[in-house]
Design an enzyme around this catalytic site. Structure first.
Site, PDB file in Angstrom:
ATOM      1  N   SER A  66      -9.517   1.448   3.514  1.00 55.92           N
ATOM      2  CA  SER A  66      -8.693   2.256   2.632  1.00 55.92           C
ATOM      3  C   SER A  66      -7.730   1.452   1.769  1.00 55.92           C
ATOM      4  O   SER A  66      -7.184   1.965   0.798  1.00 55.92           O
ATOM      5  CB  SER A  66      -7.894   3.269   3.451  1.00 55.92           C
ATOM      6  OG  SER A  66      -7.005   2.630   4.354  1.00 55.92           O
ATOM      7  N   LYS A  98       0.829  -1.208   0.000  1.00 57.22           N
ATOM      8  CA  LYS A  98       0.000   0.000   0.000  1.00 57.22           C
ATOM      9  C   LYS A  98       0.865   1.261   0.000  1.00 57.22           C
ATOM     10  O   LYS A  98       1.926   1.306   0.644  1.00 57.22           O
ATOM     11  CB  LYS A  98      -0.896  -0.049   1.235  1.00 57.22           C
ATOM     12  CG  LYS A  98      -1.989   0.996   1.325  1.00 57.22           C
ATOM     13  CD  LYS A  98      -2.843   0.679   2.556  1.00 57.22           C
ATOM     14  CE  LYS A  98      -3.933   1.700   2.798  1.00 57.22           C
ATOM     15  NZ  LYS A  98      -4.732   1.355   4.009  1.00 57.22           N
ATOM     16  N   SER A 102      -9.927  -1.173   7.344  1.00 53.94           N
ATOM     17  CA  SER A 102      -9.263  -0.877   6.072  1.00 53.94           C
ATOM     18  C   SER A 102      -8.572  -2.058   5.426  1.00 53.94           C
ATOM     19  O   SER A 102      -8.171  -1.981   4.273  1.00 53.94           O
ATOM     20  CB  SER A 102      -8.263   0.267   6.248  1.00 53.94           C
ATOM     21  OG  SER A 102      -8.946   1.487   6.376  1.00 53.94           O
TER      22      SER A 102
END
Length: 540
Positions: free
Chosen positions: A206, A125, A230
């Site tokens: 996210s 990420k 997330s």
């Protein structure tokens, strides 16, 4: 809930927070030719649904080299992430990936193996520092150009294990802590990530890019991060496995922060086995992250030892007695899951805990605002970004509104910047209510009912992308209990509703990752609910 979810719901003080931040998103116009090219790509991709284990076997046999694997995945990214259906899950590819793969191949040829991840392509990420040619931006234009001077500790561990980081994934900007009206999977730097099952639907966040990339076979496994939902929400709605570890099992140093009490990185994979392998490589004590000292003697080097098809036998599993929502199709999935759990030998115990946890949502949001300001200011003070604190981020966005904030704004950044220090009484009181309160509620439920885990629907099916009005996630969410308390959580595929995946959650007490992996694996092997994405252009 997830970050964004919680942002939306916490303000209403209704359901629990979700760090995945459930807000709105809109999808771009789909062209008919996109769907055709995607189907073609899916039909011919030779690494479809490969696992770490299967690829390691093929590396050992000489069928592939790591260099070939990297080239194949990079071509896959180009074909369907950047072109075709344009999933938009990868924000940047690593220009050194092929060279690293060549090095890993040479080591294997020389008889040196670093373990099961040696030569395996991985995505991470874009809020995780890498001291290479890739940026670390949390998806924000304000952070463009930020090249880290040092690898995040978790990146260091992955490199030591021989993993090849082939790129970084898009995310909900600032890990969905920018606006209560945000669209999950959208960032000003990366644009909108799509759900690979139905392209005009949301990938959740996210860790949207990590979830989509793993599901669409753009990599074998990926790393996500979670504050509240997330990891587990994007895993659930993208039909994959996600593990949100106990806070303290995996280091956070070198990761753009939201919350010192809730943040953690974790694995995202298509199988429980792959998630277990990746977790073993990530878990370690880091002297620069004091909370990891608590994991000493509790972390495992190899979580695959817990993979047991009979792990559910005799286990006491708690299920909330009140329905999570009123959608009959989702409820049927849970009913069928409970029947399967019983068939596998589990004892189902009805419990009452969700309303108590959800009542703490506003206090959780209060904590996150304080900790976000403190953590981000500390991170930016030494980062190589042009912005040096939260106030400068806000000012940048305001001065570049058309590009940085074309849809939703930054009220969460602004409200966080108004908070005082972590010695403020409001923060201390909120910490007692949410963090200590949620742990107290769960500890009591686990002890009084002698539970091995609590189970339920992770998240309802993905909402439509809507960047104008934000996400609409419905009433199903089981992210907050484990998130607010810092406890471990695994989600596994549990079937489809409206052609969209729904996950099943198991969460437990601190450092119970091994047991949860066993439960998730036993359920996965008995149910076989993972389905490859169809890349359908639209719902209707």
């Amino acid at each position: 809930m997830k970050r964004r979810s919680f942002l939306t719901t916490a303000t209403l003080a209704s359901a629990g927070l979700t760090t995945l931040l459930i807000t709105g998103c809109t999808s771009g116009t789909k062209k008919e030719e996109d769907s055709v090219s995607v189907e073609d790509s899916n039909a011919i991709f030779e690494l479809d649904e490969e696992t770490i284990v299967s690829l390691r076997e093929k590396l050992a046999s000489g069928k592939y080299t790591s260099e070939q694997l990297v080239q194949l995945y990079l071509k896959r990214i180009e074909a369907i992430d950047k072109n075709g259906p344009q999933l938009n899950s990868v924000i940047e590819v690593n220009p050194d990936a092929v060279a690293i793969a060549v090095t890993m191949d040479k080591e294997l040829k020389a008889g040196k193996s670093r373990g099961p991840l040696h030569g395996i392509p991985v995505l991470i990420k874009d809020n995780i520092d890498t001291a290479d040619k890739m940026q670390t931006t949390a998806g924000s234009l304000a952070m463009a150009g930020n090249i880290a001077s040092k690898d995040a500790f978790v990146v260091q561990k992955l490199r030591e294990a021989g993993a090849i980081i082939i790129g970084k994934t898009n995310l909900s900007e600032w890990a969905n802590f920018r606006s209560t009206q945000s669209c999950s999977g959208w960032s000003s730097r990366g644009g909108q990530t799509k759900n690979p099952y139905i392209l005009d639907h949301n990938p959740c966040g996210s860790s949207a890019g990590s979830g989509t990339a793993v599901s669409a076979n753009l990599c074998v496994v990926a790393v996500g991060t979670e504050t509240d939902g997330s990891i587990v929400c994007p895993a659930s709605v993208n039909g994959i496995v996600g593990i949100k570890p106990t806070v303290g099992l995996v280091s956070r140093s070198g990761i753009i922060p939201i919350s010192r009490t809730q943040d953690t990185a974790g694995p995202m994979a298509r199988t429980v086995t792959d998630a277990a392998i990746l977790l073993g490589a990530m878990a370690a004590v880091d002297q620069d992250d004091a909370i990891t000292l608590e994991s000493k003697g509790k972390a495992q080097k190899d979580y695959t030892t817990f993979l047991d098809v009979n792990a559910l036998k005799g286990k006491r599993i708690g299920i909330e007695k009140k329905p999570q929502g009123n959608n009959k199709y989702i409820n049927v999935l849970l009913d069928d899951a409970i029947k399967l759990l019983k068939k596998q030998g589990a004892v189902i115990i009805e419990i009452d805990y969700l309303d108590k946890i959800n009542a703490l949502g506003q206090a959780e949001f209060e904590i996150l605002q304080y900790e976000f300001k403190d953590g981000l200011n500390n991170y930016l003070a030494t980062a190589n970004a042009k912005v040096k604190n939260l106030k400068e981020v806000i000012d940048f966005n305001t001065g570049n509104e058309d590009k940085a904030m074309p849809y939703f704004k930054q009220e969460t950044l602004e409200s966080s910047n108004l908070k005082k220090g972590l010695d403020d009484k409001k923060y201390v009181d909120a910490l007692t209510v949410s963090f200590e309160g949620s742990k107290g509620i769960l500890d009591t439920v686990f002890k009084e009912n002698k539970l091995d885990a609590i189970c339920g629907i992770t998240m309802g099916p993905a909402c439509s992308i809507d960047v104008i009005y934000g996400d609409r996630w419905g009433g199903y969410s089981l992210t907050s209990p484990a998130a607010a308390s810092g406890y471990p959580h695994i989600t596994v595929p549990n079937g489809m509703v409206y052609d969209l995946p729904v996950g099943l959650s198991f969460f437990g007490t601190p450092y119970a990752e091994g047991q949860l992996i066993g439960l998730g694996y036993a359920y996965e092997q008995a149910s076989k609910k993972r389905l490859k994405p169809a890349l359908k252009p639209s719902f209707l």
